[in-house]
Design a protein around this motif. Structure first.
Motif, PDB file in Angstrom:
ATOM      1  N   GLU A  18      79.500  61.010 -35.726  1.00  0.00           N
ATOM      2  CA  GLU A  18      78.621  62.439 -36.158  1.00  0.00           C
ATOM      3  C   GLU A  18      79.282  62.782 -37.481  1.00  0.00           C
ATOM      4  OE1 GLU A  18      77.479  65.136 -33.243  1.00  0.00           O
ATOM      5  OE2 GLU A  18      76.756  63.262 -31.781  1.00  0.00           O
ATOM      6  N   THR A  20      79.536  66.178 -40.089  1.00  0.00           N
ATOM      7  CA  THR A  20      78.975  67.619 -40.901  1.00  0.00           C
ATOM      8  C   THR A  20      78.958  67.442 -42.393  1.00  0.00           C
ATOM      9  OG1 THR A  20      79.674  68.588 -38.656  1.00  0.00           O
ATOM     10  CG2 THR A  20      78.893  70.091 -40.849  1.00  0.00           C
ATOM     11  N   THR A  22      77.921  69.723 -45.843  1.00  0.00           N
ATOM     12  CA  THR A  22      77.337  71.144 -46.307  1.00  0.00           C
ATOM     13  C   THR A  22      77.004  71.500 -47.576  1.00  0.00           C
ATOM     14  OG1 THR A  22      79.747  71.521 -46.960  1.00  0.00           O
ATOM     15  CG2 THR A  22      79.669  71.975 -44.623  1.00  0.00           C
ATOM     16  N   HIS A 142      69.846  66.224 -38.854  1.00  0.00           N
ATOM     17  CA  HIS A 142      69.631  67.465 -38.381  1.00  0.00           C
ATOM     18  C   HIS A 142      70.026  68.836 -39.230  1.00  0.00           C
ATOM     19  CE1 HIS A 142      68.638  65.737 -34.397  1.00  0.00           C
ATOM     20  NE2 HIS A 142      70.192  64.833 -34.897  1.00  0.00           N
ATOM     21  N   ARG A 143      69.063  69.575 -39.283  1.00  0.00           N
ATOM     22  CA  ARG A 143      69.228  70.953 -40.112  1.00  0.00           C
ATOM     23  C   ARG A 143      68.749  71.895 -39.445  1.00  0.00           C
ATOM     24  NH1 ARG A 143      65.498  73.260 -43.225  1.00  0.00           N
ATOM     25  NH2 ARG A 143      63.398  71.877 -43.598  1.00  0.00           N
ATOM     26  N   ASP A 150      70.652  77.870 -45.471  1.00  0.00           N
ATOM     27  CA  ASP A 150      71.784  76.978 -44.735  1.00  0.00           C
ATOM     28  C   ASP A 150      71.807  75.625 -45.319  1.00  0.00           C
ATOM     29  OD1 ASP A 150      73.880  76.060 -43.312  1.00  0.00           O
ATOM     30  OD2 ASP A 150      73.247  76.392 -41.311  1.00  0.00           O
ATOM     31  N   VAL A 152      74.090  73.411 -44.255  1.00  0.00           N
ATOM     32  CA  VAL A 152      74.629  72.528 -43.424  1.00  0.00           C
ATOM     33  C   VAL A 152      73.651  71.476 -42.873  1.00  0.00           C
ATOM     34  CG1 VAL A 152      76.076  72.492 -41.240  1.00  0.00           C
ATOM     35  CG2 VAL A 152      76.327  74.359 -42.809  1.00  0.00           C
ATOM     36  N   ARG A 153      74.083  70.216 -42.640  1.00  0.00           N
ATOM     37  CA  ARG A 153      73.454  69.005 -42.027  1.00  0.00           C
ATOM     38  C   ARG A 153      74.363  68.613 -41.164  1.00  0.00           C
ATOM     39  NH1 ARG A 153      70.320  71.777 -44.774  1.00  0.00           N
ATOM     40  NH2 ARG A 153      68.836  70.619 -46.273  1.00  0.00           N
ATOM     41  N   HIS A 154      73.825  68.074 -39.753  1.00  0.00           N
ATOM     42  CA  HIS A 154      74.772  67.347 -38.946  1.00  0.00           C
ATOM     43  C   HIS A 154      73.956  65.755 -39.092  1.00  0.00           C
ATOM     44  CE1 HIS A 154      76.709  70.665 -37.572  1.00  0.00           C
ATOM     45  NE2 HIS A 154      75.380  71.291 -37.447  1.00  0.00           N
ATOM     46  N   THR A 156      73.770  61.947 -37.706  1.00  0.00           N
ATOM     47  CA  THR A 156      74.502  61.006 -36.613  1.00  0.00           C
ATOM     48  C   THR A 156      74.050  59.737 -37.062  1.00  0.00           C
ATOM     49  OG1 THR A 156      73.742  62.743 -35.109  1.00  0.00           O
ATOM     50  CG2 THR A 156      74.180  60.421 -34.022  1.00  0.00           C
TER      51      THR A 156
END
Length: 174
Positions: A18, A20, A22, A142-143, A150, A152-154, A156
């Protein structure tokens, strides 16, 4: 006496990594770093909401692979082939969003012919391209949804199959 089982079977996933991200530039950089782990015959499945960064990641993959042409969303043409400028593999970028059928509809794109010699990236490919190969890299982005600016994205990453069993995806998080 039986040989010990391999740590991961043909369809077993490797542990998730995972990350992150930005900014869009960080997403492109992730794509550039991921490209160093890819080789001809690799299938990369990208999923995430609209605007999550799938095409931005693929743009970075194209830069890292050193392919010709600007990597843009192939939503209306379904698939684009970006030939390699050097010795690396070409990039086949597919957007399966508008394809309603499973592998039958995907077969019309002849991805099985392209796969051995190319890196094939499929956006929205869940339930449509898994049968192409036992080995694939799943990337889920994921956002935050709703009214947000925002960035930021995650992300995986999950390697599936023998090809990915020995690949240390955690180097992408460094």
């Amino acid at each position: 006496m039986e040989a010990p089982a391999a740590p991961y079977g043909p369809a077993d996933p490797t542990p998730d990594v995972e990350i992150t991200v930005t900014s869009p530039e960080q997403m492109r950089e992730l794509g550039r770093r991921l490209a160093k782990l890819l080789r001809a015959g690799d299938l990369v499945m990208l999923s995430g909401e609209l605007g999550a960064g799938k095409t931005t990641l693929t743009r970075g993959l194209g830069e890292g692979l050193g392919v010709r042409g600007a990597v843009t969303s192939p939503t209306f043409v379904i698939a684009r082939v970006h030939p390699a400028l050097g010795d690396g593999p070409p990039l086949v970028h597919v957007d399966a969003y508008r394809l309603s059928g499973g592998l039958d509809e995907m077969e019309d794109l002849d991805l099985d012919v392209s796969l051995p010699d190319s890196v094939v990236v499929v956006e929205w490919g869940e339930g449509k391209v898994e049968e192409l190969t036992d080995d694939r890299l799943q990337v889920v982005i994921h956002r935050a949804v709703g009214d947000t600016t925002d960035e930021v994205r995650h992300v995986t990453l999950t390697g599936i199959g023998e090809r990915w069993a020995a690949v240390d995806l955690s180097v992408l998080a460094a």
